[in-house]
Design a protein around this motif. Structure first.
Motif, short mmCIF file in Angstrom:
data_model
loop_
_atom_site.label_atom_id
_atom_site.label_comp_id
_atom_site.label_asym_id
_atom_site.label_seq_id
_atom_site.Cartn_x
_atom_site.Cartn_y
_atom_site.Cartn_z
N LYS A 298 0.78 -1.21 0.03
CA LYS A 298 0.04 0.03 -0.18
C LYS A 298 0.95 1.24 0.06
CE LYS A 298 -3.87 -2.19 2.57
NZ LYS A 298 -3.38 -3.40 3.04
N ARG A 299 2.08 1.13 0.66
CA ARG A 299 2.95 2.31 0.67
C ARG A 299 4.39 1.74 0.85
NH1 ARG A 299 4.65 3.93 6.03
NH2 ARG A 299 3.64 2.71 7.49
N VAL A 300 5.25 2.41 0.17
CA VAL A 300 6.69 1.91 0.25
C VAL A 300 7.10 2.39 1.51
CG1 VAL A 300 9.09 2.18 -0.92
CG2 VAL A 300 7.02 1.99 -2.26
N PHE A 301 8.00 1.45 2.31
CA PHE A 301 8.56 1.99 3.66
C PHE A 301 9.87 2.60 3.24
CE2 PHE A 301 11.35 1.08 7.08
CZ PHE A 301 10.76 1.38 7.99
N LEU A 302 9.95 3.86 3.57
CA LEU A 302 10.97 4.90 3.33
C LEU A 302 11.62 5.20 4.90
CD1 LEU A 302 9.25 7.01 0.86
CD2 LEU A 302 10.89 5.38 0.43
N ALA A 303 12.80 5.29 5.04
CA ALA A 303 13.35 5.68 6.31
C ALA A 303 14.78 6.03 6.17
CB ALA A 303 13.33 4.45 7.31
N ASN A 304 15.06 6.88 7.18
CA ASN A 304 16.58 7.34 7.02
C ASN A 304 17.00 6.55 8.30
OD1 ASN A 304 17.03 9.04 5.23
ND2 ASN A 304 16.35 10.78 6.10
N MET A 305 18.05 5.89 8.15
CA MET A 305 18.67 4.93 9.36
C MET A 305 19.41 5.86 10.35
SD MET A 305 19.83 1.12 8.95
CE MET A 305 21.21 0.74 10.04
N PRO A 306 19.20 5.76 11.53
CA PRO A 306 20.01 6.55 12.52
C PRO A 306 21.21 5.93 12.81
CG PRO A 306 18.38 5.24 13.97
CD PRO A 306 18.15 4.98 12.33
N SER A 307 22.25 6.42 13.35
CA SER A 307 23.47 5.66 13.92
C SER A 307 23.06 4.47 14.74
CB SER A 307 24.27 6.53 14.57
OG SER A 307 25.31 5.69 15.50
N MET A 308 23.69 3.29 14.39
CA MET A 308 23.70 2.10 14.59
C MET A 308 23.67 2.26 16.35
SD MET A 308 22.92 -0.64 12.77
CE MET A 308 22.91 -0.98 11.29
N LYS A 309 24.67 2.91 16.80
CA LYS A 309 24.72 3.21 18.25
C LYS A 309 23.55 3.70 19.06
CE LYS A 309 29.75 3.84 17.33
NZ LYS A 309 30.77 4.86 16.96
N ASP A 310 22.69 4.64 18.50
CA ASP A 310 21.51 5.16 18.83
C ASP A 310 20.69 4.11 19.16
OD1 ASP A 310 19.33 6.77 19.64
OD2 ASP A 310 20.10 8.29 18.45
N GLN A 312 17.83 3.87 20.90
CA GLN A 312 16.35 4.37 21.02
C GLN A 312 15.98 4.62 19.51
OE1 GLN A 312 15.94 7.16 24.08
NE2 GLN A 312 14.00 7.34 23.74
N ALA A 313 16.75 5.30 18.83
CA ALA A 313 16.46 5.45 17.28
C ALA A 313 16.17 4.36 16.63
CB ALA A 313 17.40 6.58 16.97
N MET A 314 17.22 3.46 16.75
CA MET A 314 17.17 2.14 16.23
C MET A 314 15.67 1.34 16.17
SD MET A 314 19.32 1.60 13.82
CE MET A 314 19.13 -0.18 13.57
N GLN A 315 15.68 1.48 17.79
CA GLN A 315 14.28 0.64 18.27
C GLN A 315 13.21 1.37 17.73
OE1 GLN A 315 14.47 -1.82 20.20
NE2 GLN A 315 12.66 -2.18 20.24
N SER A 316 13.03 2.89 17.36
CA SER A 316 12.07 3.32 16.89
C SER A 316 11.90 2.97 15.45
CB SER A 316 12.20 4.98 16.94
OG SER A 316 11.45 5.61 15.93
N ILE A 317 13.03 2.88 14.57
CA ILE A 317 12.90 2.49 13.06
C ILE A 317 12.25 0.87 13.14
CG2 ILE A 317 14.35 1.53 11.37
CD1 ILE A 317 14.45 4.34 11.09
N MET A 318 12.75 0.01 14.21
CA MET A 318 12.49 -1.40 14.13
C MET A 318 10.64 -1.28 14.26
SD MET A 318 14.88 -3.04 13.94
CE MET A 318 16.72 -3.50 14.37
N VAL A 319 10.08 -0.31 15.28
CA VAL A 319 8.66 -0.31 15.34
C VAL A 319 8.05 -0.02 14.27
CG1 VAL A 319 7.05 0.98 16.75
CG2 VAL A 319 9.06 -0.06 18.26
N LYS A 320 8.48 1.17 13.51
CA LYS A 320 8.00 1.56 12.32
C LYS A 320 7.90 0.43 11.28
CE LYS A 320 9.10 6.54 12.62
NZ LYS A 320 10.30 7.59 12.21
N MET A 321 9.10 -0.34 11.12
CA MET A 321 9.15 -1.40 10.37
C MET A 321 7.86 -2.27 10.63
SD MET A 321 12.02 -3.16 8.62
CE MET A 321 11.88 -2.35 7.14
N ASP A 322 7.73 -2.70 11.85
CA ASP A 322 6.60 -3.75 12.42
C ASP A 322 5.24 -3.17 11.93
OD1 ASP A 322 8.41 -5.63 13.29
OD2 ASP A 322 8.34 -4.94 15.51
N ASP A 323 5.26 -1.95 12.07
CA ASP A 323 3.65 -1.41 11.97
C ASP A 323 3.78 -1.41 10.28
OD1 ASP A 323 3.50 -0.84 14.57
OD2 ASP A 323 3.99 1.32 14.42
N TRP A 324 4.66 -1.30 9.87
CA TRP A 324 4.48 -1.43 8.04
C TRP A 324 4.08 -2.64 7.91
CZ3 TRP A 324 7.33 -3.87 4.38
CH2 TRP A 324 7.03 -3.75 3.21
#
Length: 329
Positions: A298-310, A312-324
């Motif tokens: 329905k929509r293409v998953f688009l994201a800017n990946m944060p630093s792997m060391k961050d 919290q930000a990585m967790q946020s990307i994973m949550v967005k991907m799970d929702d997608w």
């Protein structure tokens, strides 16, 4: 004094024995590394031309190293460190290794998209030293995965072969130009850190839809077409692409090719801090080969990946991907 970690201990075995073989065989460090890795796997010294003293020295190291006591990932990381050392000594443009952090993230993506499959085949048409493919194989414990790797560079392929043996991973390897005809079964998934640049063989390129109208064609365009050709309908492709892929010459033709053959699932831009300069920056492109009854997301998953060391930000990307995923499946 700090005790060495298992990875450091195993790296020292690779490094010290490779240095001895390099001297004895008058070859490069990387050639010697492949030789010592094969010795370790076979549990014997295969080089007759070595002196007795050198044989005793390396055999002592082999005897101290029990591979069964190491995990597949410990073996891969120690071997990778030794390969990186060899590459620093003898820098060549085609001798580049996909960073671990990228390999781990693509492994996560593969796991997500192949979820539920107990058995599948994966292809890397430009395998290099095998680090990316072996990272992915080591992280698929729930599935039975067979793998095929192709590379034109015989030294890189030998390093990949020795690494696969040490990790006891089932990989079929082909020493050939990945853009020549491949006599292999279609794969369920393709992963490739695309070789970026011009492809010098215009005669071979002429067989591809994505060939340039004049002059040399882009190798990375042709590798994408070759990969799609060797993917099963409904299968997934994970490419490391240059950030400027959709702005460069031939982008219109590439766009039409995608519309005709694949669904774009996602584009994830990797952090610029991972690369030497902006021009070298890459993204992960996720495609699905078209199949009757399989609709585009329905929509293409688009994201800017944060630093792997961050974290919290990585967790946020994973949550967005799970929702997608929930929305798309």
């Amino acid at each position: 004094m700090n005790e060495l970690s298992p990875i450091e201990r195993l790296f020292n075995t690779f490094d010290e024995t490779a240095a001895t073989l390099q001297q004895e065989l008058s070859c490069t460090y990387l050639d010697a590394l492949a030789e010592t890795a094969e010795n370790l796997f076979q549990q014997k010294i295969l080089q007759d031309e070595m002196s007795d003293l050198a044989k005793k020295r390396v055999w002592k190291k082999y005897e101290e190293t029990k591979l069964a006591g190491y995990s597949k990932e410990e073996i891969r990381q120690a071997y990778q460190l030794a390969i990186l050392k060899g590459m620093q000594e003898n820098v060549q443009p085609n001798h580049q290794m996909t960073p671990d952090s990228i390999g781990l993230f693509i492994s996560y993506l593969l796991e997500k998209f192949m979820r539920g499959k107990k058995e599948f085949a994966i292809l890397d048409p430009a395998i290099g030293t095998g680090n990316l493919l072996l990272t992915m194989l080591n992280r698929q414990p729930e599935a039975s995965v067979s793998a095929i790797g192709v590379d034109v560079d015989d030294l890189l392929l030998k390093l990949a072969w020795c690494g696969a043996n040490l990790m006891e991973q089932p990989v079929q390897l082909y020493n050939q130009d990945g853009l020549e005809p491949l006599f292999i079964d279609p794969a369920d998934a393709v992963v490739c850190d695309l070789p970026v640049g011009w492809y010098p063989n215009d005669v071979r390129a002429a067989d591809y839809e994505l060939k340039a109208e004049e002059g040399h064609s882009f190798a990375h365009h042709l590798f994408m077409e070759q990969s799609v050709k060797h993917t099963k309908p409904g299968g997934y492709l994970f490419f490391l692409i240059p950030n400027g892929l959709f702005e460069e010459a031939g982008a219109d033709k590439l766009h039409r090719f995608f519309q005709k053959h694949v669904h774009i699932q996602g584009i994830i831009q990797l952090p610029l801090t991972m690369f030497k300069n902006k021009q070298a920056a890459k993204s992960i492109l996720i495609l699905q080969k078209q199949q009757e009854g399989v609709l585009a997301p329905k929509r293409v998953f688009l994201a800017n990946m944060p630093s792997m060391k961050d974290r919290q930000a990585m967790q946020s990307i994973m949550v967005k991907m799970d929702d997608w995923f929930k929305e798309s499946k």
